[in-house]
Design a protein around this motif. Structure first.
Motif, PDB file in Angstrom:
ATOM      1  N   THR A 182      53.872  11.066  58.355  1.00  0.00           N
ATOM      2  CA  THR A 182      53.059  11.244  59.560  1.00  0.00           C
ATOM      3  C   THR A 182      52.923  12.719  59.915  1.00  0.00           C
ATOM      4  OG1 THR A 182      53.791   9.085  60.404  1.00  0.00           O
ATOM      5  CG2 THR A 182      52.831  10.614  61.992  1.00  0.00           C
ATOM      6  N   ILE A 183      54.025  13.462  59.794  1.00  0.00           N
ATOM      7  CA  ILE A 183      53.994  14.901  60.091  1.00  0.00           C
ATOM      8  C   ILE A 183      53.061  15.624  59.131  1.00  0.00           C
ATOM      9  CG2 ILE A 183      55.376  17.019  60.088  1.00  0.00           C
ATOM     10  CD1 ILE A 183      57.723  15.335  61.120  1.00  0.00           C
ATOM     11  N   HIS A 184      53.163  15.294  57.844  1.00  0.00           N
ATOM     12  CA  HIS A 184      52.287  15.928  56.852  1.00  0.00           C
ATOM     13  C   HIS A 184      50.824  15.617  57.129  1.00  0.00           C
ATOM     14  CE1 HIS A 184      55.732  16.213  53.658  1.00  0.00           C
ATOM     15  NE2 HIS A 184      55.865  17.082  54.656  1.00  0.00           N
ATOM     16  N   CYS A 185      50.557  14.345  57.484  1.00  0.00           N
ATOM     17  CA  CYS A 185      49.184  13.942  57.783  1.00  0.00           C
ATOM     18  C   CYS A 185      48.650  14.705  58.993  1.00  0.00           C
ATOM     19  CB  CYS A 185      49.137  12.436  58.036  1.00  0.00           C
ATOM     20  SG  CYS A 185      47.494  11.805  58.413  1.00  0.00           S
ATOM     21  N   GLU A 186      49.461  14.794  60.041  1.00  0.00           N
ATOM     22  CA  GLU A 186      49.042  15.507  61.252  1.00  0.00           C
ATOM     23  C   GLU A 186      48.885  17.003  60.987  1.00  0.00           C
ATOM     24  OE1 GLU A 186      48.143  14.328  64.102  1.00  0.00           O
ATOM     25  OE2 GLU A 186      48.603  12.231  63.674  1.00  0.00           O
ATOM     26  N   LEU A 187      49.739  17.556  60.110  1.00  0.00           N
ATOM     27  CA  LEU A 187      49.662  18.985  59.801  1.00  0.00           C
ATOM     28  C   LEU A 187      48.349  19.314  59.082  1.00  0.00           C
ATOM     29  CD1 LEU A 187      51.039  21.756  59.761  1.00  0.00           C
ATOM     30  CD2 LEU A 187      52.081  21.125  57.576  1.00  0.00           C
ATOM     31  N   VAL A 188      48.012  18.509  58.065  1.00  0.00           N
ATOM     32  CA  VAL A 188      46.772  18.751  57.323  1.00  0.00           C
ATOM     33  C   VAL A 188      45.567  18.593  58.237  1.00  0.00           C
ATOM     34  CG1 VAL A 188      45.291  17.854  55.488  1.00  0.00           C
ATOM     35  CG2 VAL A 188      47.741  18.108  55.097  1.00  0.00           C
ATOM     36  N   THR A 189      45.567  17.519  59.014  1.00  0.00           N
ATOM     37  CA  THR A 189      44.444  17.260  59.916  1.00  0.00           C
ATOM     38  C   THR A 189      44.350  18.322  60.998  1.00  0.00           C
ATOM     39  OG1 THR A 189      44.663  14.875  59.535  1.00  0.00           O
ATOM     40  CG2 THR A 189      43.432  15.568  61.482  1.00  0.00           C
ATOM     41  N   GLY A 190      45.494  18.619  61.616  1.00  0.00           N
ATOM     42  CA  GLY A 190      45.511  19.598  62.712  1.00  0.00           C
ATOM     43  C   GLY A 190      45.069  20.978  62.268  1.00  0.00           C
ATOM     44  N   THR A 191      45.510  21.393  61.070  1.00  0.00           N
ATOM     45  CA  THR A 191      45.118  22.711  60.559  1.00  0.00           C
ATOM     46  C   THR A 191      43.609  22.795  60.366  1.00  0.00           C
ATOM     47  OG1 THR A 191      47.256  22.924  59.431  1.00  0.00           O
ATOM     48  CG2 THR A 191      45.464  24.354  58.692  1.00  0.00           C
ATOM     49  N   SER A 192      43.047  21.757  59.767  1.00  0.00           N
ATOM     50  CA  SER A 192      41.604  21.741  59.510  1.00  0.00           C
ATOM     51  C   SER A 192      40.800  21.730  60.809  1.00  0.00           C
ATOM     52  CB  SER A 192      41.242  20.517  58.664  1.00  0.00           C
ATOM     53  OG  SER A 192      39.848  20.374  58.564  1.00  0.00           O
ATOM     54  N   ILE A 193      41.164  20.836  61.718  1.00  0.00           N
ATOM     55  CA  ILE A 193      40.406  20.679  62.967  1.00  0.00           C
ATOM     56  C   ILE A 193      40.548  21.906  63.855  1.00  0.00           C
ATOM     57  CG2 ILE A 193      40.110  19.269  65.034  1.00  0.00           C
ATOM     58  CD1 ILE A 193      39.268  17.969  62.352  1.00  0.00           C
ATOM     59  N   THR A 194      41.766  22.426  63.961  1.00  0.00           N
ATOM     60  CA  THR A 194      41.994  23.595  64.810  1.00  0.00           C
ATOM     61  C   THR A 194      41.239  24.815  64.291  1.00  0.00           C
ATOM     62  OG1 THR A 194      44.190  22.748  65.389  1.00  0.00           O
ATOM     63  CG2 THR A 194      43.756  25.062  65.840  1.00  0.00           C
TER      64      THR A 194
END
Length: 580
Positions: free
Chosen positions: A238-250
């Motif tokens: 979950t952390i890895h998924c949120e990290l990849v998504t968050g980096t891209s979106i941010t």
């Protein structure tokens, strides 16, 4: 467009129409929120012109106030229609989706359920459907609305002044590209996170179902250690998924903010050169404060939209499974069950039955016996079309059961399984499941015949006592008697008994067998039992060994033959004399 929505999002035609309607209202809502900017610009322009001409500004104040009230009314109306299109329609479609999935699962053969975990199907019905409610009420219409309204506003700004327009809109395609370039990576991590979470959920459910065995075998620490590892993997995924998504979106959202700076710099440069006036600069500065907000919100929700595709695909896999179909109206000539060179396997190249042929005649008791794993229970369930055969055929009264709709076929069957399934309801309603229109007197008569009175009389509310999940508050024998009462109440033409009295004590078994003897008169009866004394009185005994019919005949004939049946009978007689 309707067909595209149906295919992409696995919607009904009405659901696709509702999604399109919600998207159009979202476009209108986004554009309506730009109207106050226009009024403000008009008011400020009028104020500047009034000051330049030395006229009082109050002359146009009333018009501004009326325009403002009118715009608020328009915004209110659009938001009201948007709410109806977004939420009410979405939840209606979600309810239909659950019903559709439930109906699909009801029509699927049991072979499907043997290949899927119960927790996996439960998650699809509950959490996946709930997630899609959120997607279709908050994300997809907003994304479509933002794309269309932003495109319209961008075209308008470029038409007003192409230099200022380009300065304002150039960041949008670049930021969008950042998000979509990483889409495949986001979906891969999202799918991995979902699979790991599902494994953790399976482990939790398994622990709850097997807690007695875990404690009895003193394996609590070992099992909890494995469970903690699965939960840790779920957390890390979950952390890895949120990290990849968050980096891209941010990164994309931060890039959008550059548009404000480029618009201001371009505007100041053009204003100082006298190429635009102050009103034009003001329009663009106010426009960019609203232009990027819908796009930024869409970026924040795109990860969920991407994840929705994974869940939609899971649902589509269920909906595309082949179902058992057939005619609902059929006229069997009696109720003889005939196995004609039947071949069946749960998995390819793992045969369970091979060239099985026998006849279970109406008015007779046909017993299926043999070593464990010989295919006895499988044969009985094939007779009721719980699965479809791979070769040969099974007929009921001369009618091939593979051509009969399963529910229509099962109206002629009463089944007592070895593994009893009960519902969290009263004992009365659990028995009434055999025939829903039965009166209370008929239910009680069936219960008494199945020897249920003996234990029900000890319960606080008698037959109106609510039992636990799957009858967890009852013993195995008590649960078995409720199942037998169901079969007695249904009183169908074909009776399938799979170790029906295996969980009963000797005294209760004798009484229940007397009730079953009355039940089976004139019926087609298939009995599966390991106790040879239970089947010794059968009209016909079919011995299944290694998935084939080893021999068949009466008890006396098979004993004289001295084959597999005689050997099994002798072994059981010998084991009955064993003492501790």
């Amino acid at each position: 467009m309707i067909r595209y929505f149906q295919k992409t999002f696995a919607l009904t035609e009405q659901g696709a129409r509702d999604l399109l309607r919600a998207s159009l209202w979202q476009v209108a809502a986004n554009i309506s929120l730009m109207l106050p900017v226009g009024v403000l610009v008009a008011a400020l322009t009028g104020f500047v012109e009034a000051l330049s001409a030395g006229a009082p500004f109050t002359a146009g104040l009333a018009a501004v106030l009326v325009s403002g009230v009118a715009i608020l009314a328009v915004i209110f109306f659009i938001q009201w229609k948007l709410y109806d299109a977004l939420y009410i329609s979405t939840y209606t479609e979600s309810a239909n989706r659950r019903v559709r999935l439930g109906e699909k699962l009801r029509a699927l053969p049991l072979s499907f359920f043997g290949k899927r975990d119960l927790s996996d199907l439960t998650a699809t019905m509950m959490s996946d459907c709930s997630f899609l409610e959120q997607v279709f009420s908050h994300y997809v219409p907003q994304a479509i609305g933002a794309a269309v309204s932003t495109l319209m506003i961008c075209v308008g700004l470029i038409c007003m002044d192409w230099r200022m327009g380009l300065a304002a809109v150039w960041v949008i395609p670049v930021a969008t590209a950042i998000v979509f370039v990483t889409r495949r990576l986001q979906m891969r991590f999202s799918e991995k996170s979902m699979l790991v979470k599902r494994a953790a959920t399976d482990a939790l459910q398994e622990m709850l179902e097997t807690i007695k065995d875990i404690k009895a075998c003193n394996q609590k620490e070992r099992y909890l250690s494995g469970l903690r590892e699965k939960l840790r993997l779920s957390e890390r995924a979950t952390i890895h998924c949120e990290l990849v998504t968050g980096t891209s979106i941010t990164a994309a959202q931060a890039f959008l903010k550059l548009g404000i700076a480029t618009t201001a710099l371009t505007g100041v440069t053009l204003l100082s050169g006298g190429e635009i006036n102050f009103a034009t600069l003001l329009v663009f500065l106010l426009a960019v404060t609203r232009l990027y907000d819908p796009v930024s919100s869409v970026f924040a929700n795109l990860a969920a939209t991407f994840s929705a595709q994974v869940r939609i695909e899971r649902m589509r896999q269920i909906e595309e499974q082949p179902v058992q179909t057939g005619v609902s109206n059929y006229r069997p000539r009696g109720f003889d069950i005939v196995f004609d060179h039947v071949r069946f396997a749960y998995n390819k190249d793992e045969g369970v039955l091979e060239d099985v042929s026998f006849t279970a005649r109406q008015g007779e008791v046909t017993a299926l016996v043999g070593p464990s794993g010989g295919g006895k229970s499988t044969a009985a369930k094939l007779a009721a079309r719980f699965w479809d055969v791979d070769g040969g055929k099974i007929t009921l009264g001369g009618v091939d059961v593979s051509g009969v709709e399963p529910e229509a076929l099962l109206t002629h069957y009463a089944i007592v399984f070895q593994d009893v399934v009960l519902f969290r309801d009263t004992i009365m309603e659990n028995i009434r499941l055999g025939r829903r229109e039965a009166t209370d007197e008929e239910v009680l008569a069936a219960a008494r015949a199945a020897q249920c009175d003996e234990f029900v009389s000890r319960l606080p509310q008698g037959y109106n006592t609510v039992i636990g999940e799957n009858g967890s508050t009852l013993s195995g024998g008590e649960r078995q008697r409720i199942s037998i009462a169901r079969a007695l109440l249904k009183d169908a033409e074909v009776i399938l008994l799979d170790e029906a009295t295996a969980s009963l004590d000797v005294e209760c078994e004798t009484a229940v067998q007397a009730a079953l003897s009355r039940l089976v008169r004139g019926k087609t009866v298939l009995v599966i039992a390991h106790r040879m004394r239970t089947v010794a009185g059968a009209d016909k005994i079919v011995v299944l060994s290694g998935g084939r019919v080893a021999e068949q005949g009466t008890h006396e004939a098979l004993m004289q033959k001295g084959g597999v049946y005689a050997s099994l009978y002798a072994l059981q007689q010998k084991s009955s004399q064993w003492k501790i």
